[in-house]
Design a protein around this motif. Sequence first.
Motif, PDB file in Angstrom:
ATOM      1  N   LYS A  15      74.113  25.428  35.686  1.00  0.00           N
ATOM      2  CA  LYS A  15      74.723  24.223  36.233  1.00  0.00           C
ATOM      3  C   LYS A  15      75.402  24.550  37.554  1.00  0.00           C
ATOM      4  O   LYS A  15      76.193  25.482  37.656  1.00  0.00           O
ATOM      5  N   TYR A  17      77.572  22.778  40.629  1.00  0.00           N
ATOM      6  CA  TYR A  17      78.311  21.613  41.114  1.00  0.00           C
ATOM      7  C   TYR A  17      78.343  21.644  42.634  1.00  0.00           C
ATOM      8  O   TYR A  17      78.498  22.714  43.224  1.00  0.00           O
ATOM      9  N   VAL A  62      75.589  18.326  24.920  1.00  0.00           N
ATOM     10  CA  VAL A  62      75.735  16.999  24.329  1.00  0.00           C
ATOM     11  C   VAL A  62      75.196  15.906  25.281  1.00  0.00           C
ATOM     12  O   VAL A  62      75.214  14.714  24.965  1.00  0.00           O
ATOM     13  N   GLY A  63      74.715  16.338  26.425  1.00  0.00           N
ATOM     14  CA  GLY A  63      74.055  15.393  27.341  1.00  0.00           C
ATOM     15  C   GLY A  63      74.982  14.647  28.273  1.00  0.00           C
ATOM     16  O   GLY A  63      74.564  13.726  28.969  1.00  0.00           O
ATOM     17  N   ILE A  64      76.263  15.041  28.307  1.00  0.00           N
ATOM     18  CA  ILE A  64      77.204  14.359  29.205  1.00  0.00           C
ATOM     19  C   ILE A  64      76.978  14.842  30.637  1.00  0.00           C
ATOM     20  O   ILE A  64      77.020  14.072  31.581  1.00  0.00           O
ATOM     21  N   GLU A  66      74.408  16.910  33.310  1.00  0.00           N
ATOM     22  CA  GLU A  66      72.999  17.233  33.494  1.00  0.00           C
ATOM     23  C   GLU A  66      72.842  18.692  33.937  1.00  0.00           C
ATOM     24  O   GLU A  66      73.546  19.118  34.872  1.00  0.00           O
ATOM     25  N   ALA A  81      69.863  15.506  29.341  1.00  0.00           N
ATOM     26  CA  ALA A  81      70.854  14.422  29.412  1.00  0.00           C
ATOM     27  C   ALA A  81      70.139  13.077  29.399  1.00  0.00           C
ATOM     28  O   ALA A  81      69.174  12.878  30.137  1.00  0.00           O
ATOM     29  N   GLY A  82      70.591  12.181  28.569  1.00  0.00           N
ATOM     30  CA  GLY A  82      69.959  10.870  28.468  1.00  0.00           C
ATOM     31  C   GLY A  82      69.173  10.689  27.185  1.00  0.00           C
ATOM     32  O   GLY A  82      68.894   9.556  26.793  1.00  0.00           O
ATOM     33  N   ILE A  84      69.023  10.215  23.490  1.00  0.00           N
ATOM     34  CA  ILE A  84      70.081   9.877  22.528  1.00  0.00           C
ATOM     35  C   ILE A  84      69.715  10.215  21.083  1.00  0.00           C
ATOM     36  O   ILE A  84      70.582  10.286  20.242  1.00  0.00           O
ATOM     37  N   TYR A  92      80.872  15.914  18.150  1.00  0.00           N
ATOM     38  CA  TYR A  92      81.464  16.532  19.335  1.00  0.00           C
ATOM     39  C   TYR A  92      82.962  16.251  19.400  1.00  0.00           C
ATOM     40  O   TYR A  92      83.384  15.090  19.295  1.00  0.00           O
ATOM     41  N   PRO A  94      85.892  16.663  22.062  1.00  0.00           N
ATOM     42  CA  PRO A  94      86.147  17.061  23.452  1.00  0.00           C
ATOM     43  C   PRO A  94      87.417  17.897  23.597  1.00  0.00           C
ATOM     44  O   PRO A  94      88.212  17.994  22.659  1.00  0.00           O
ATOM     45  N   THR A  96      90.136  17.456  25.426  1.00  0.00           N
ATOM     46  CA  THR A  96      91.404  16.738  25.306  1.00  0.00           C
ATOM     47  C   THR A  96      91.205  15.532  24.400  1.00  0.00           C
ATOM     48  O   THR A  96      90.145  14.912  24.412  1.00  0.00           O
ATOM     49  N   SER A  98      91.279  11.864  23.339  1.00  0.00           N
ATOM     50  CA  SER A  98      91.186  10.670  24.190  1.00  0.00           C
ATOM     51  C   SER A  98      90.895   9.434  23.350  1.00  0.00           C
ATOM     52  O   SER A  98      90.174   8.545  23.771  1.00  0.00           O
TER      53      SER A  98
ATOM     54  N   GLU B  99      87.525  11.257  29.806  1.00  0.00           N
ATOM     55  CA  GLU B  99      87.519  11.748  28.419  1.00  0.00           C
ATOM     56  C   GLU B  99      86.944  10.710  27.469  1.00  0.00           C
ATOM     57  O   GLU B  99      86.166  11.028  26.584  1.00  0.00           O
ATOM     58  N   LYS B 100      87.366   9.450  27.671  1.00  0.00           N
ATOM     59  CA  LYS B 100      86.915   8.411  26.738  1.00  0.00           C
ATOM     60  C   LYS B 100      85.408   8.171  26.895  1.00  0.00           C
ATOM     61  O   LYS B 100      84.683   7.987  25.918  1.00  0.00           O
ATOM     62  N   LEU B 105      79.665   8.858  25.332  1.00  0.00           N
ATOM     63  CA  LEU B 105      78.342   9.376  25.722  1.00  0.00           C
ATOM     64  C   LEU B 105      77.811  10.411  24.730  1.00  0.00           C
ATOM     65  O   LEU B 105      76.619  10.704  24.725  1.00  0.00           O
ATOM     66  N   SER B 106      78.724  10.948  23.912  1.00  0.00           N
ATOM     67  CA  SER B 106      78.259  11.928  22.925  1.00  0.00           C
ATOM     68  C   SER B 106      77.709  11.240  21.668  1.00  0.00           C
ATOM     69  O   SER B 106      77.293  11.905  20.733  1.00  0.00           O
ATOM     70  N   PRO B 108      75.011   8.271  19.890  1.00  0.00           N
ATOM     71  CA  PRO B 108      73.653   7.782  20.223  1.00  0.00           C
ATOM     72  C   PRO B 108      73.662   6.355  20.769  1.00  0.00           C
ATOM     73  O   PRO B 108      73.229   5.411  20.118  1.00  0.00           O
ATOM     74  N   ARG B 273      78.287  11.034  35.959  1.00  0.00           N
ATOM     75  CA  ARG B 273      77.366  12.139  35.651  1.00  0.00           C
ATOM     76  C   ARG B 273      77.430  13.152  36.781  1.00  0.00           C
ATOM     77  O   ARG B 273      77.136  12.827  37.920  1.00  0.00           O
ATOM     78  N   THR B 274      77.842  14.364  36.442  1.00  0.00           N
ATOM     79  CA  THR B 274      77.997  15.358  37.515  1.00  0.00           C
ATOM     80  C   THR B 274      76.833  16.323  37.502  1.00  0.00           C
ATOM     81  O   THR B 274      76.180  16.500  36.492  1.00  0.00           O
TER      82      THR B 274
END
Lengths: 252, 274
Positions: A15, A17, A62-64, A66, A81-82, A84, A92, A94, A96, A98, B99-100, B105-106, B108, B273-274
């Motif tokens: 990856k 950036y 997890v596809g968040i 790419e 990514a993408g 589903i 998953y 994360p 933090t 949220s 985060e949310k 996105l995690s 389906p 999306r990064t």
Amino acid sequence: MKERLVLVKTRQLSKQYAFQSFFKRKNVEAVKGLDLEIYDGEIFGFVGPNGAGKTTTLNMLVGITEATGGEIEMFGRPFKAGDIEPLRYIGYVPETTSLPDYFTIVGILDFYAQLFGIPKKIKRERIGRLLDMVGLFDERYTLIKNLSMGQRRLVDFMQALINDPRLVLLDEPTVYLDPVIMERFRLILNTLRKQGKAILMSSHILPEVEKLSDRVAIIHRGVLLKVGPKKDFMQHGSIEKEFLKLVKDNHS
Amino acid sequence: MLKTTILKKLKQWRLVAVIAKDVRRSALKERMLYGFLLLALLFVLMANVPFIVKDPKVFDNQPPEVAAVQIGFVSINIFILLIAIFISLTTLQNFLAKEKLALLLSKPVWRWQIIEGIILGLYQMIFLNWFLLTAGVWLVVFSHTKSLSFYIWQGMSVTALLAFFYVTLVVFFYCILPNIMAGLFTFFMLIAGFGVNFAHDMFARGPYPFFLRKSLILGLNVLPKINDLWGVSMRSLKLFRIDVHPTPIILHTILLIIVLNILTSFKFRRFGRT
């Protein structure tokens, strides 16, 4: 001996950036050529210092995020990514917490269960079982905003298990946990392992990784330094010592 | 085969409804909303004044019912615009926080389902507010005239359509620029929408080359026609006799909403999306 199933496989996963400032464009490689394999029924400790690329790797799995290079194979099929469909079998947590604070614990679990299309009867039964498992049954109608950070982390954990996943990805799960909740958390992870689920736990709290993991991988500056069974990391007495040695060697 | 396809599509929209419910809930928790709503209801209650003040000169010799509806029309249109922009923006900021969004996105869920869920949730929130305010005006008129005055609901429904349009614009701009600028762009777009008729006349008469004139007019046709929509609303509310044909204007706005929704879903594919 029973042959173990590879649930996740990455080949040369990378990856990059791109940071665009006013005058120039800078590329930062967060993950470089990562080769990993995660089997069913194991806890895989994924350790590294801050900024090593742990969260980026998990986000790619997890596809968040790419991937910019390499391949991911999830449950024996290519994943990017993408997609589903594989997400139905992944839980998953994360880095933090949220969760929306206007929900009760039952409300938030119900919301995520609906996203998975879980039938009502199974949903009710599963939510009850999860609440029992983490010990929050009496607080089930408490609003998220009234929970302690440790309890919120447990709710984070419950939402990841609502779909009864085959693979659980945990990003720094132990950060807010006190020793009592920590003990319960260890018990839960061991139960999940016995159920045959694969758990990828990213952390920089090494004693926890040492207690829980079957296999360990150390990542530093996006590069995988070492991967193998836990005993391979105990040559210097503890994972922490091995980790510090590897990181120092890598610096020099 | 057809039945399976329809069922599959319905199942996809069921997820949109689940997300919409969460978004509506989140929007209705905004404290700012209640500030706006309270002020708006106070303004709406001012519609009582024409019935209380017996001197017809105060309201330009208009019957009290007309003056009351006029006060209600202005109040609702101002506050619906403010609620649509500010509450949509804060809800978007909460809901699309890194985060949310990562947690969503995690799961389906397709990206288009997330953004359409957000839009639908905001539509529900704005519809609830519109309903409350319109009911306020209607109740004031009903309490004094004892007539059912259905024309109030009919006329104000144009405001509901406008509110949906404002929300759609905010979400669209937020997907391009995820910050407060999305609200500013929406305001700019609306101001541009007020000037469409004037600009249209100017370009049609001006000494512009054929191609440029056609392009400019085509561009103008894409902008919302706020003046015309207000005209339709005012005509239905029996405030003025305005010569407008409601159907093409309303269809134009609905079409704009649909197109913006599609563009937003398309744009959201790369959001965060990064």
